[in-house]
Enzyme design. Structure first.
Site, PDB file in Angstrom:
ATOM      1  N   GLU A  62      41.025  41.303  40.824  1.00 51.77           N
ATOM      2  CA  GLU A  62      40.015  41.790  41.481  1.00 51.77           C
ATOM      3  C   GLU A  62      38.654  41.129  40.975  1.00 51.77           C
ATOM      4  O   GLU A  62      37.592  41.081  41.569  1.00 51.77           O
ATOM      5  CB  GLU A  62      39.933  43.112  41.623  1.00 51.77           C
ATOM      6  CG  GLU A  62      39.171  43.978  40.212  1.00 51.77           C
ATOM      7  CD  GLU A  62      38.820  45.122  40.119  1.00 51.77           C
ATOM      8  OE1 GLU A  62      39.890  46.135  40.324  1.00 51.77           O
ATOM      9  OE2 GLU A  62      37.810  45.724  40.387  1.00 51.77           O
ATOM     10  N   ALA A  63      38.673  40.600  39.842  1.00 52.79           N
ATOM     11  CA  ALA A  63      37.423  39.752  39.359  1.00 52.79           C
ATOM     12  C   ALA A  63      37.256  38.371  40.068  1.00 52.79           C
ATOM     13  O   ALA A  63      36.286  37.636  39.980  1.00 52.79           O
ATOM     14  CB  ALA A  63      37.443  39.564  37.896  1.00 52.79           C
TER      15      ALA A  63
END
Lengths: 266, 326
Positions: free
Chosen positions: A56-57
């Site tokens: 998700e980063a």
């Protein structure tokens, strides 16, 4: 394939293996830090070689040669198809591209609502403040299937969680707060939701009404053990038997290929 | 050629006033501008309004130091190195700082809107959660949504509908408009072009949403060098107000291609700062008792820093001990 007996593997090994088995080949998977990383990497090394992992980063389909310790890790970037940022990958999630995600939580209720925000009251000040939501509710809202990995304790499996951080199958419709089926809140953006909850004792799934039931118990546990560790009226009538134990091959992959440094598998 | 203003860390920190709204580059324990974070705490800044997509070790330090008035975000912790932002929790439980919870996507929407000059951004994310519970609007409950503070929107969010295509219900999430974005970047040109290597996290949105931007760079390089490959650059110079060259400025967080997260340092911080007394003692040792970034690096020592240095091809350290068997 050598199936192992309890005592020949650790609980965390079984959690990783059970989670990995939820991945279908070619699934696009959103994964967070810790056990989810072990699960997706094990799945890619076994039944789902063409599964894609999004961290998700902001990395898409990395092929790390060393296990990342968090989703922001430089190791996630290695050999990725695209490295971008949060706006890109969460937009892909909202666009409907994500098939499966692994998530966690401190408390869960019979509808699969999860709390990672506060225990024992929120306003005006929380009694016990936890980490907060992170991406948990976004991912749970917009992925087609989610799998929660949690600790089995009576105080964590509640009839109603203290704070709904992450939306399960029956969720509040604001401003009234009445609990309705997730489909009614999300309308045509409804894609699914919590598919399985894997704990150190059992695997749970959800019926057509969105109510949790016992699916399998891990080797060495009984449905009664599970009942003693939930604080709501759990349906155990659909229990299919015992969770498939890990095989020696899976354990070897986990300890020698995926986490040889002993980062999550101490 | 416009030279962006080069100032010292102490001067730059002095520009940020008590009560200012701030945000940072990075993600959890990656690429946070710690040299500035330490300096703000050292200078005793109070009542800061920290708005960020997610928090991390720095958020917890600000909380421990009593520097935060308002924290709007979605998460505080130390990843693998500490399960909870214990100082955030303690201060929030005591009512000593206001916490406004959004989800991760909501916070990204806030900065996206801010970066585009829009008042809000729409999303379907996190419908049906207590994040949207009207009783849990912390800033509203505190009477701060009266429009008098230009950094606080009149509504936490608004329900909205769309019939452009399928009828749907969604949320309008208000823009974030911080006074300052403080960035740790790998490379900055002398004129201010920013190049971020590796994951960009939410840096572009955070930088473009802020009124003023301070960049701490691992290296300040000739502008012409970055302009040879402009497709690799993220931000043009006119967004950047101040440049400071601060090698190792993100320690103990990591910088892609430069150095690793110092997990041992963060874990030690977490273990020692669960109580206020513990935090005060830790901060005396590592913040208040240290005069400058140079002194901080000397205290860490060369061998520790060298173990964190990234392998030039892999972009992360292969020398740092990370697990029980390495």
């Amino acid at each position: 394939m050598t199936k192992l007996a309890p005592g020949e593997y650790k609980t965390i090994d079984l959690l990783a293996v059970a989670a990995a088995r939820e991945v279908n080949d070619r699934d696009i998977v959103f994964a967070g830090t810790g056990l989810p990383m072990l699960a997706i990497l094990l799945a890619q090394a076994t039944q789902a070689p063409d599964a894609v992992c999004i961290y998700e980063a902001g990395t898409v389909d990395g092929r790390p040669v060393h296990l990342p310790t968090s989703v922001g890790d430089a190791r996630c970037v290695y050999q990725s198809s695209v490295t971008s940022g949060l706006f890109d990958v969460f937009n892909q999630l909202q666009r409907g591209k994500v098939d499966l995600a692994f998530l966690g939580g401190a408390e869960i209720d019979q509808y699969g609502n999860v709390n990672t925000t506060a225990i024992g009251g929120y306003a005006p000040t929380p009694k016990l403040r936890l980490t907060g939501s992170g991406g948990n509710p976004d991912i749970n809202a917009l992925a087609k299937r989610t799998v929660f990995i949690m600790v089995q304790e009576k105080r964590r499996f509640k009839e109603r969680v203290d704070y709904i951080t992450s939306p399960g199958w029956r969720i509040p419709r604001w401003p009234s707060g009445e609990l309705v089926h997730k489909r009614e809140v999300y309308g045509d953006k409804f894609r699914g939701g919590v598919s399985a909850v894997i704990t150190d004792m059992a695997v749970f799934r959800f019926d057509e009404e969105g109510i949790m039931y016992l699916d399998t118990v891990h080797p060495g546990f009984t449905p009664e053990d599970v009942l003693n560790n939930v604080s709501f009226d759990l349906n155990i009538s659909r229990c299919r038997g015992v969770t498939e134990p890990p095989t020696q091959e899976e354990i070897d992959l986990l300890y020698h290929k995926i986490d040889p440094e002993g980062i999550f598998l101490k | 050629m416009t030279q962006q203003k080069r100032i010292s860390l102490k001067e730059a920190a002095g520009l940020i006033k008590d009560g200012d709204a701030i945000t940072f580059s990075g993600f959890t324990i990656w690429r946070r501008p710690f040299a500035m974070i330490y300096e703000l705490i050292r200078q005793g800044r109070k009542n800061l309004h920290l708005m960020e997509v997610n928090g991390g070790t720095h958020t917890d330090m600000f909380a421990g130091a009593g520097a935060l008035g308002i924290w709007e975000s979605c998460w505080a912790g130390h990843e693998l190195y500490g399960k909870l932002g214990a100082n955030v929790s303690r201060r929030a439980q005591a009512g000593e700082m206001l916490v406004e919870d959004y989800s991760h996507v909501h916070m990204v929407c806030r900065f996206a809107a801010g970066s585009m000059g829009l008042p809000y951004y729409p999303t379907y994310a996190s419908l049906g959660t207590d994040i949207l519970n009207p009783a849990y609007d912390t800033l509203g409950n505190a009477g701060l949504r009266d429009g008098s503070n230009p950094k606080i929107p009149r509504h936490k969010y608004l329900h909205a509908t769309s019939d452009f295509y399928e009828p749907s219900h969604l949320l309008h999430i208000p823009a974030a408009r911080p006074d300052w974005c403080i960035v740790q970047a790998q490379l900055v040109g002398e004129e201010g072009t920013i190049r971020i290597n590796g994951q960009k996290y939410s840096d572009e949105e955070a930088i473009k949403s802020a009124e003023r931007v301070i960049v701490l760079a691992e290296s300040v390089v000739p502008e012409s060098a970055l302009r040879q490959e402009p497709e690799r650059n993220l931000i043009p110079p006119y967004f950047v107000d101040y440049i400071i060259e601060v090698p190792w400025g993100a320690h103990p967080t990591g910088v892609y291609g430069n150095y690793e997260v110092d997990g041992k340092f963060i874990n030690d911080y977490y273990n020692r700062t669960k109580t206020q007394e513990g935090f005060d003692a830790w901060a005396q040792e590592w913040i208040y008792g240290v005069e400058s970034h140079e002194e901080y690096l000397a205290k860490l020592g060369i061998s520790r820093l060298e173990s964190l240095r990234a392998n030039p091809m892999l972009k992360y350290s292969t020398n740092v001990k990370r697990g029980s068997r390495s």
